[in-house]
Design a protein around this motif. Structure first.
Motif, PDB file in Angstrom:
ATOM      1  N   GLN A  14       0.854  -1.183   0.000  1.00 25.22           N
ATOM      2  CA  GLN A  14       0.000   0.000   0.000  1.00 25.22           C
ATOM      3  C   GLN A  14       0.894   1.238   0.000  1.00 25.22           C
ATOM      4  N   PRO A  15       1.507   1.531  -1.142  1.00 29.59           N
ATOM      5  CA  PRO A  15       2.485   2.620  -1.169  1.00 29.59           C
ATOM      6  C   PRO A  15       1.915   3.981  -0.781  1.00 29.59           C
ATOM      7  N   GLU A  16       0.677   4.274  -1.148  1.00 34.21           N
ATOM      8  CA  GLU A  16       0.103   5.581  -0.800  1.00 34.21           C
ATOM      9  C   GLU A  16      -0.166   5.697   0.692  1.00 34.21           C
ATOM     10  N   VAL A  17      -0.569   4.580   1.311  1.00 33.68           N
ATOM     11  CA  VAL A  17      -0.805   4.576   2.758  1.00 33.68           C
ATOM     12  C   VAL A  17       0.527   4.781   3.485  1.00 33.68           C
ATOM     13  N   ILE A  18       1.554   4.103   3.028  1.00 32.98           N
ATOM     14  CA  ILE A  18       2.888   4.255   3.637  1.00 32.98           C
ATOM     15  C   ILE A  18       3.405   5.664   3.429  1.00 32.98           C
ATOM     16  N   ARG A  19       3.275   6.172   2.231  1.00 29.96           N
ATOM     17  CA  ARG A  19       3.750   7.538   1.932  1.00 29.96           C
ATOM     18  C   ARG A  19       3.047   8.554   2.835  1.00 29.96           C
ATOM     19  N   ARG A  20       1.730   8.399   2.993  1.00 23.12           N
ATOM     20  CA  ARG A  20       0.966   9.301   3.863  1.00 23.12           C
ATOM     21  C   ARG A  20       1.469   9.214   5.303  1.00 23.12           C
ATOM     22  N   ALA A  21       1.709   8.009   5.770  1.00 22.87           N
ATOM     23  CA  ALA A  21       2.213   7.817   7.136  1.00 22.87           C
ATOM     24  C   ALA A  21       3.603   8.446   7.303  1.00 22.87           C
ATOM     25  N   LEU A  22       4.444   8.318   6.288  1.00 29.00           N
ATOM     26  CA  LEU A  22       5.783   8.912   6.345  1.00 29.00           C
ATOM     27  C   LEU A  22       5.692  10.441   6.451  1.00 29.00           C
ATOM     28  N   LEU A  23       4.820  11.038   5.641  1.00 21.52           N
ATOM     29  CA  LEU A  23       4.632  12.488   5.696  1.00 21.52           C
ATOM     30  C   LEU A  23       4.090  12.920   7.059  1.00 21.52           C
ATOM     31  N   ASP A  24       3.097  12.190   7.551  1.00 22.78           N
ATOM     32  CA  ASP A  24       2.492  12.543   8.837  1.00 22.78           C
ATOM     33  C   ASP A  24       3.506  12.435   9.977  1.00 22.78           C
ATOM     34  N   GLN A  25       4.306  11.393   9.957  1.00 25.70           N
ATOM     35  CA  GLN A  25       5.277  11.215  11.038  1.00 25.70           C
ATOM     36  C   GLN A  25       6.429  12.209  10.933  1.00 25.70           C
ATOM     37  N   ALA A  26       6.849  12.538   9.730  1.00 29.20           N
ATOM     38  CA  ALA A  26       7.891  13.565   9.564  1.00 29.20           C
ATOM     39  C   ALA A  26       7.380  14.906  10.077  1.00 29.20           C
ATOM     40  N   ALA A  27       6.116  15.196   9.817  1.00 31.55           N
ATOM     41  CA  ALA A  27       5.506  16.441  10.312  1.00 31.55           C
ATOM     42  C   ALA A  27       5.436  16.417  11.839  1.00 31.55           C
ATOM     43  N   THR A  33      14.984  12.522  10.641  1.00 32.72           N
ATOM     44  CA  THR A  33      15.947  11.703   9.899  1.00 32.72           C
ATOM     45  C   THR A  33      15.191  10.550   9.270  1.00 32.72           C
ATOM     46  N   PHE A  34      15.777   9.938   8.268  1.00 27.37           N
ATOM     47  CA  PHE A  34      15.141   8.764   7.666  1.00 27.37           C
ATOM     48  C   PHE A  34      14.886   7.694   8.725  1.00 27.37           C
ATOM     49  N   GLN A  35      15.867   7.495   9.618  1.00 32.67           N
ATOM     50  CA  GLN A  35      15.726   6.455  10.634  1.00 32.67           C
ATOM     51  C   GLN A  35      14.599   6.786  11.610  1.00 32.67           C
ATOM     52  N   ALA A  36      14.522   8.047  12.041  1.00 36.44           N
ATOM     53  CA  ALA A  36      13.466   8.429  12.982  1.00 36.44           C
ATOM     54  C   ALA A  36      12.084   8.264  12.355  1.00 36.44           C
ATOM     55  N   VAL A  37      11.955   8.654  11.108  1.00 38.81           N
ATOM     56  CA  VAL A  37      10.669   8.524  10.409  1.00 38.81           C
ATOM     57  C   VAL A  37      10.347   7.046  10.185  1.00 38.81           C
ATOM     58  N   ALA A  55      14.083  10.369  -1.977  1.00 38.45           N
ATOM     59  CA  ALA A  55      15.507  10.132  -2.233  1.00 38.45           C
ATOM     60  C   ALA A  55      16.412  10.829  -1.211  1.00 38.45           C
ATOM     61  N   THR A  56      15.967  11.981  -0.701  1.00 43.98           N
ATOM     62  CA  THR A  56      16.787  12.745   0.251  1.00 43.98           C
ATOM     63  C   THR A  56      15.897  13.279   1.366  1.00 43.98           C
ATOM     64  N   LYS A  57      16.548  13.690   2.449  1.00 43.02           N
ATOM     65  CA  LYS A  57      15.814  14.319   3.550  1.00 43.02           C
ATOM     66  C   LYS A  57      15.152  15.599   3.043  1.00 43.02           C
ATOM     67  N   ASN A  58      15.854  16.351   2.205  1.00 46.55           N
ATOM     68  CA  ASN A  58      15.267  17.578   1.665  1.00 46.55           C
ATOM     69  C   ASN A  58      14.007  17.295   0.863  1.00 46.55           C
ATOM     70  N   ALA A  59      14.012  16.208   0.110  1.00 45.75           N
ATOM     71  CA  ALA A  59      12.819  15.838  -0.657  1.00 45.75           C
ATOM     72  C   ALA A  59      11.658  15.516   0.278  1.00 45.75           C
ATOM     73  N   LEU A  60      11.943  14.833   1.365  1.00 48.34           N
ATOM     74  CA  LEU A  60      10.915  14.510   2.355  1.00 48.34           C
ATOM     75  C   LEU A  60      10.369  15.788   2.990  1.00 48.34           C
ATOM     76  N   ILE A  61      11.258  16.656   3.435  1.00 44.70           N
ATOM     77  CA  ILE A  61      10.842  17.913   4.078  1.00 44.70           C
ATOM     78  C   ILE A  61      10.039  18.773   3.107  1.00 44.70           C
ATOM     79  N   ASP A  96       2.588  19.452   1.331  1.00 44.13           N
ATOM     80  CA  ASP A  96       1.375  18.806   1.839  1.00 44.13           C
ATOM     81  C   ASP A  96       0.638  19.743   2.797  1.00 44.13           C
ATOM     82  N   ALA A  97       1.370  20.339   3.730  1.00 46.79           N
ATOM     83  CA  ALA A  97       0.765  21.266   4.689  1.00 46.79           C
ATOM     84  C   ALA A  97       0.243  22.514   3.975  1.00 46.79           C
ATOM     85  N   MET A  98       0.982  22.982   2.998  1.00 50.05           N
ATOM     86  CA  MET A  98       0.583  24.162   2.244  1.00 50.05           C
ATOM     87  C   MET A  98      -0.707  23.884   1.455  1.00 50.05           C
TER      88      MET A  98
END
Length: 190
Positions: A12-25, A37-41, A57-63, A69-71
């Motif tokens: 479920q790549p979209e579910v995982i991606r959403r969770a990654l964004l939510d947890q990074a936030a 960090t990738f590890q913390a997320v 691919a990078t932390k900057n891409a995640l941020i 997403d927030a915007m």
């Protein structure tokens, strides 16, 4: 056995991606941008570090994606409020005030999304430039209905109230302040 089950589990790549964004936030808000960090997320979501890297691919891409997403959520909230406003004059400013000043009617997720937007924007010059670009585009787009000095002051005061609220500064009567700002959007006629 665990690895075998992981391969049988439906991806479920979209579910995982959403969770990654939510947890990074969440990490950004609770611990600061430097702790994202990738590890913390990965640990927060329950995936491997490689699983995070599969999506970003990078932390900057995640941020950057967390910021966009927030915007997008903030912009949707403003657009929805404007669509419901029967008076065009000041509608962007009223929507901006309502999206910015929380009187407790927002869910924690909505408040956190906006807080993430501001924290990221305040903490990173590139994201600040992106926020300024969006804001300037909105001001130009709504110049005829929201270009006055009074409306500008109302938006700036709303930003100040949000920052005070986020910082934990006690605001004695936020509801009354919000109501006064909304009235300011109705005074000036062009």
């Amino acid at each position: 056995m665990e690895v075998e089950n992981a391969h049988k589990r439906k991806k479920q790549p979209e579910v995982i991606r959403r969770a990654l964004l939510d947890q990074a936030a969440r990490i950004t808000l609770e611990q600061g941008l430097s702790k994202v960090t990738f590890q913390a997320v990965a640990d927060a979501v329950g995936v491997t570090k490689g699983g995070v890297m599969h999506h970003f691919a990078t932390k900057n891409a995640l941020i950057l994606e967390v910021f966009y997403d927030a915007m997008a959520k903030f912009e949707a909230e403003v657009d929805n409020a404007m669509a419901k406003d029967p008076v065009r004059y000041g509608s962007f400013t009223r929507a901006y005030i309502d999206a910015t000043i929380s009187l407790g009617e927002k869910s924690q997720a909505e408040f956190d999304s906006q807080a993430t937007l501001y924290v990221l924007m305040l903490g990173d010059s590139e994201l600040r430039e992106r926020w300024a670009k969006w804001s300037n585009e909105q001001l130009k787009k709504h110049e005829k209905t929201d270009g006055g000095e009074t409306l500008c002051m109302a938006r700036l005061v709303a930003d100040g109230i949000w920052l005070s609220d986020f910082s934990g500064i006690n605001i004695s009567d936020k509801k009354s302040l919000r109501e006064r700002l909304i009235k300011m959007t109705q005074l000036e006629r062009s």
